[in-house]
Scaffold this active site. Sequence first.
Site, PDB file in Angstrom:
ATOM      1  CD1 TRP A 100      -2.020  -2.207   1.988  1.00  0.00           C
ATOM      2  CD2 TRP A 100      -2.878  -1.468   0.051  1.00  0.00           C
ATOM      3  NE1 TRP A 100      -2.963  -3.104   1.569  1.00  0.00           N
ATOM      4  CE2 TRP A 100      -3.500  -2.690   0.395  1.00  0.00           C
ATOM      5  CE3 TRP A 100      -3.257  -0.824  -1.126  1.00  0.00           C
ATOM      6  CZ2 TRP A 100      -4.491  -3.270  -0.401  1.00  0.00           C
ATOM      7  CZ3 TRP A 100      -4.227  -1.404  -1.928  1.00  0.00           C
ATOM      8  CH2 TRP A 100      -4.836  -2.604  -1.557  1.00  0.00           C
ATOM      9  CG  ASP A 167      -3.320   3.794   4.195  1.00  0.00           C
ATOM     10  OD1 ASP A 167      -4.396   3.583   4.806  1.00  0.00           O
ATOM     11  OD2 ASP A 167      -2.978   3.153   3.182  1.00  0.00           O
ATOM     12  CE  LYS A 191      -8.373  -3.756   3.678  1.00  0.00           C
ATOM     13  NZ  LYS A 191      -7.636  -2.654   3.113  1.00  0.00           N
TER      14      LYS A 191
HETATM   15  C1  LIG Z   1      -7.000  -2.112   1.814  1.00  0.00           C
HETATM   16  C2  LIG Z   1      -6.028  -1.036   1.987  1.00  0.00           C
HETATM   17  C3  LIG Z   1      -5.949   0.044   1.086  1.00  0.00           C
HETATM   18  C4  LIG Z   1      -6.815   0.130  -0.154  1.00  0.00           C
HETATM   19  O1  LIG Z   1      -8.081   0.480   0.180  1.00  0.00           O
HETATM   20  P1  LIG Z   1      -9.233   0.706  -0.938  1.00  0.00           P
HETATM   21  O2  LIG Z   1     -10.310   1.303  -0.116  1.00  0.00           O
HETATM   22  O3  LIG Z   1      -9.545  -0.626  -1.507  1.00  0.00           O
HETATM   23  O4  LIG Z   1      -8.697   1.648  -1.946  1.00  0.00           O
HETATM   24  C5  LIG Z   1      -5.033   1.033   1.336  1.00  0.00           C
HETATM   25  N1  LIG Z   1      -4.236   0.989   2.411  1.00  0.00           N
HETATM   26  C6  LIG Z   1      -4.260  -0.030   3.290  1.00  0.00           C
HETATM   27  C7  LIG Z   1      -3.343  -0.023   4.467  1.00  0.00           C
HETATM   28  C8  LIG Z   1      -5.165  -1.068   3.113  1.00  0.00           C
HETATM   29  O5  LIG Z   1      -5.211  -2.082   3.987  1.00  0.00           O
END
Ligand SMILES: *Cc1c(COP(=O)(O)O)cnc(C)c1O
Length: 354
Positions: A100, A167, A191
């Site tokens: 990511w 993030d 998540k």
């Molecule tokens: C799943 C994930 C993403 C991507 O998320 P989307 O909403 O599918 O774009 C980005 N960063 C992390 C840490 C993730 O676990």
Amino acid sequence: MKKHNFSAGPCILPQEVLLKASEAVMDFNQSGLSLIEISHRSKDFVEVMETARDLAIELLGLEGKGYKALFLQGGASTQFLMAAYNLLETKAGYLNTGTWSDKSIKEAKLFGEVVEVGSSKDENFKYIPKGYTIPDGLDYLHLTSNNTIFGTQINKFPVTDAPLVCDMSSDIFSRQLDFSQFDLIYAGAQKNMGPAGTTLVVVKEAILGKVSRQIPSMLDYQVHISKDSMFNTPSVFAVYVSMLTLQWLKDMGGIAAIEKINQKKAQLLYSEIDLSPVFDGYANKNDRSIMNATFNITDEKLKDTFDNLLKEAGINGLNGHRSVGGYRASMYNALSLDSVGVLVDVMSEMERKG
Ligand SMILES: *Cc1c(COP(=O)(O)O)cnc(C)c1O
């Protein structure tokens, strides 16, 4: 029978949240209308959006500190470019701790210079880089707090004068942190907060408005702030379910309470991984994630037996990400300690067979 859901994302949500959400789809607030067939400008929905934003700020302990919460679309992946679009004038730092981060770096390079302050690519992201130097003059430093795919998590965040962007898609609301050390936090809902379709952005207003480029409205944090997350039609269902989950979390005692349970779940699973000769942990011990535990089976011949036992026990979503292989147990907030207990029982049964 309800399964034990270890899925990495979209993930498990509390049963009571699913129940309330399904009721609202049929009849929202006894209005005789579905939540998803009413105007997002209606009083009932505006209240949902406001409550969701307030709960996010409250649970993170950011009230009165100059932050705004937004529920946007396009997933965390859109935040990779939106963060850079709004904040990157000349140079930004990125800590590369996995897939990511890698993707966020790729997007940021479209907007300016990217300094990779540290990377654990040399060991396929088994660890969190430490002791790296942060250059002066960065527009911001970008981190990924939890690496969903590799099962690592940052425990000590760097101290720097540069604004911190993080993030937190896969560990937001899972552990207590001083969230005011961050200037921009973003997280895809699917998540640890709700269904796919909305992304929580928490931004300190003071860092905005400093880049010289023009920003398209949909990608401009200031536009979304000025419209209270209603610049265009929001994902009403995803925001509503996120609101219910945040309410659930608040009612159970907030992040402090859930963190205790999350620690117990992680300890239970990791101690089995460490004790058992049949399994090997993937991530370095010091950098292990309490959300996503990655491990391998030492003897591939036992894989089928293990997979069958998992199936019989009603365990779902344990396959590792295709870039790591092996297994990954995602233990998000709504997963119970009991479910981890069921997994650990299956793992110790393997020991007897191994
Ligand atoms: C799943 C994930 C993403 C991507 O998320 P989307 O909403 O599918 O774009 C980005 N960063 C992390 C840490 C993730 O676990």
